[in-house]
Design a protein around this motif. Structure first.
Motif, mmCIF file in Angstrom:
data_model
loop_
_atom_site.group_PDB
_atom_site.id
_atom_site.type_symbol
_atom_site.label_atom_id
_atom_site.label_comp_id
_atom_site.label_asym_id
_atom_site.label_seq_id
_atom_site.Cartn_x
_atom_site.Cartn_y
_atom_site.Cartn_z
ATOM 1 N N ARG A 1 0.834 -1.203 0.000
ATOM 2 C CA ARG A 1 0.000 0.000 0.000
ATOM 3 C C ARG A 1 0.871 1.257 0.000
ATOM 4 N N TRP A 2 2.022 1.167 0.635
ATOM 5 C CA TRP A 2 2.970 2.288 0.695
ATOM 6 C C TRP A 2 3.514 2.607 -0.694
ATOM 7 N N THR A 3 3.960 1.568 -1.395
ATOM 8 C CA THR A 3 4.542 1.802 -2.716
ATOM 9 C C THR A 3 3.467 2.109 -3.755
ATOM 10 N N ALA A 4 2.332 1.434 -3.668
ATOM 11 C CA ALA A 4 1.260 1.698 -4.628
ATOM 12 C C ALA A 4 0.750 3.128 -4.495
ATOM 13 N N GLY A 5 0.656 3.609 -3.263
ATOM 14 C CA GLY A 5 0.217 4.979 -3.051
ATOM 15 C C GLY A 5 1.174 5.974 -3.670
ATOM 16 N N ALA A 6 2.473 5.716 -3.532
ATOM 17 C CA ALA A 6 3.471 6.618 -4.116
ATOM 18 C C ALA A 6 3.406 6.581 -5.640
ATOM 19 N N ARG A 7 3.292 5.388 -6.192
ATOM 20 C CA ARG A 7 3.281 5.251 -7.653
ATOM 21 C C ARG A 7 2.041 5.908 -8.264
ATOM 22 N N SER A 8 0.952 5.955 -7.508
ATOM 23 C CA SER A 8 -0.292 6.518 -8.054
ATOM 24 C C SER A 8 -0.165 7.994 -8.410
ATOM 25 N N TRP A 9 0.843 8.662 -7.887
ATOM 26 C CA TRP A 9 1.019 10.088 -8.154
ATOM 27 C C TRP A 9 1.850 10.359 -9.411
ATOM 28 N N GLU B 1 8.414 8.553 -13.732
ATOM 29 C CA GLU B 1 8.085 9.287 -12.515
ATOM 30 C C GLU B 1 7.554 8.342 -11.442
ATOM 31 N N ARG B 2 6.769 7.350 -11.831
ATOM 32 C CA ARG B 2 6.284 6.366 -10.856
ATOM 33 C C ARG B 2 7.442 5.614 -10.231
ATOM 34 N N ASP B 3 8.444 5.239 -11.045
ATOM 35 C CA ASP B 3 9.622 4.546 -10.503
ATOM 36 C C ASP B 3 10.391 5.448 -9.543
ATOM 37 N N ARG B 4 10.484 6.706 -9.870
ATOM 38 C CA ARG B 4 11.195 7.653 -9.000
ATOM 39 C C ARG B 4 10.484 7.798 -7.652
ATOM 40 N N TYR B 5 9.160 7.889 -7.713
ATOM 41 C CA TYR B 5 8.417 8.022 -6.460
ATOM 42 C C TYR B 5 8.532 6.759 -5.609
ATOM 43 N N GLU B 6 8.557 5.606 -6.278
ATOM 44 C CA GLU B 6 8.733 4.371 -5.514
ATOM 45 C C GLU B 6 10.119 4.328 -4.871
ATOM 46 N N TYR B 7 11.133 4.748 -5.614
ATOM 47 C CA TYR B 7 12.478 4.814 -5.015
ATOM 48 C C TYR B 7 12.465 5.721 -3.788
ATOM 49 N N ASP B 8 11.796 6.843 -3.897
ATOM 50 C CA ASP B 8 11.763 7.790 -2.772
ATOM 51 C C ASP B 8 11.185 7.139 -1.516
ATOM 52 N N VAL B 9 10.060 6.426 -1.653
ATOM 53 C CA VAL B 9 9.431 5.875 -0.451
ATOM 54 C C VAL B 9 10.149 4.620 0.042
ATOM 55 N N ARG B 10 10.809 3.889 -0.861
ATOM 56 C CA ARG B 10 11.624 2.760 -0.419
ATOM 57 C C ARG B 10 12.853 3.260 0.354
ATOM 58 N N SER B 11 13.507 4.268 -0.173
ATOM 59 C CA SER B 11 14.710 4.774 0.499
ATOM 60 C C SER B 11 14.357 5.466 1.810
#
Length: 252
Positions: free
Chosen positions: A129-137, A143-153
């Motif tokens: 849910r954390w990564t899916a929420g980030a990717r949804s933006w 850009e979705r990959d970048r947002y996922e990297y941000d929340v993973r890091s």
């Protein structure tokens, strides 16, 4: 719980993290640099609370609030037990007792599996849910990959090596015992470390020197998907946790 993890007093604002989410070391006593290194409340209080929650009448167990509390309490009971297990693993390694070392590592890994299963039964503890929420933006795949990297890091390295290592030591600053994150990041990290110690005991050589930041940063750049809906029966899984752990007040 009021006199245990929710108690007030010295360092009352600091949460008590466990060691399954810590960067591997036989001397680890906390996951993030800013949390207490020692238990600030009696660990048995959480196990006592878990036993009490499991006695709730069956007709009341469908409440989402009850299920959340049950999962969270089982999660913390397992996290607290990591503080019992790791010193035992360290002692077995120091004594060069390969059989006991492997037995205790097996118990550690069983607890990791239990932790992943019980947290996976409630939507509030899902890494997906954390990564899916980030990717949804994201407006596009990059850009979705970048947002996922941000929340993973954010949960792991906190970004660059400079931020993760000294002088800032921000790695695992926002560690979370979440299903998905446990299986893909924390458990493999510990498994690699324990495997290096096992090989050292067998060969008599020094353990492998592992660049943990490199391992963690490579993981943070992944884009693997994880469940966004819970699975499993929270009550049955919390009962399995209670059955696996020593009873409250037992000597360990």
């Amino acid at each position: 719980m009021r006199t245990g993890p929710y108690s007030t007093g010295t360092d009352s604002a600091q949460p008590q993290d466990g060691l399954f989410t810590a960067r591997p070391s036989l001397t680890a006593n906390k996951a993030s640099a800013w949390t207490p290194g020692d238990m600030r409340y009696p660990a048995a209080s959480v196990r006592t609370a878990l036993d009490a929650l499991l006695k709730v009448a069956p007709r009341l167990r469908r409440s989402s609030a009850y299920r959340y509390d049950l999962v969270d309490t089982a999660r913390q009971a397992l996290a607290n037990h990591s503080r019992v297990l790791l010193p035992q693993i360290k002692a077995a390694y120091g004594a060069e007792d390969l059989g006991r070392f492997r037995l205790l590592v097996g118990e550690w890994q069983r607890d990791e599996r239990l932790l992943a299963a019980v947290t996976g039964s409630d939507r509030h503890f899902l890494f997906g849910r954390w990564t899916a929420g980030a990717r949804s933006w994201g407006a596009d795949e990059a850009e979705r990959d970048r947002y996922e990297y941000d929340v993973r890091s954010l949960l792991t390295t906190w970004g660059t090596r400079t931020a993760a290592e000294r002088p800032f030591s921000l790695h695992d600053y926002a560690n979370r015992e979440w299903a998905g994150l446990l299986e893909e990041f924390y458990a493999p990290r510990w498994a690699r470390y324990f495997a290096s110690l096992d090989r050292a005991l067998v060969s008599g050589a020094a353990p492998e020197a592992i660049d943990w930041y490199a391992v963690e940063d490579a993981w943070a750049h992944r884009t693997t998907a994880h469940p966004t809906e819970p699975s499993g029966d929270p009550y049955a899984l919390a009962r399995a946790v209670a059955d696996a752990l020593p009873p409250a007040g037992a000597r360990t």
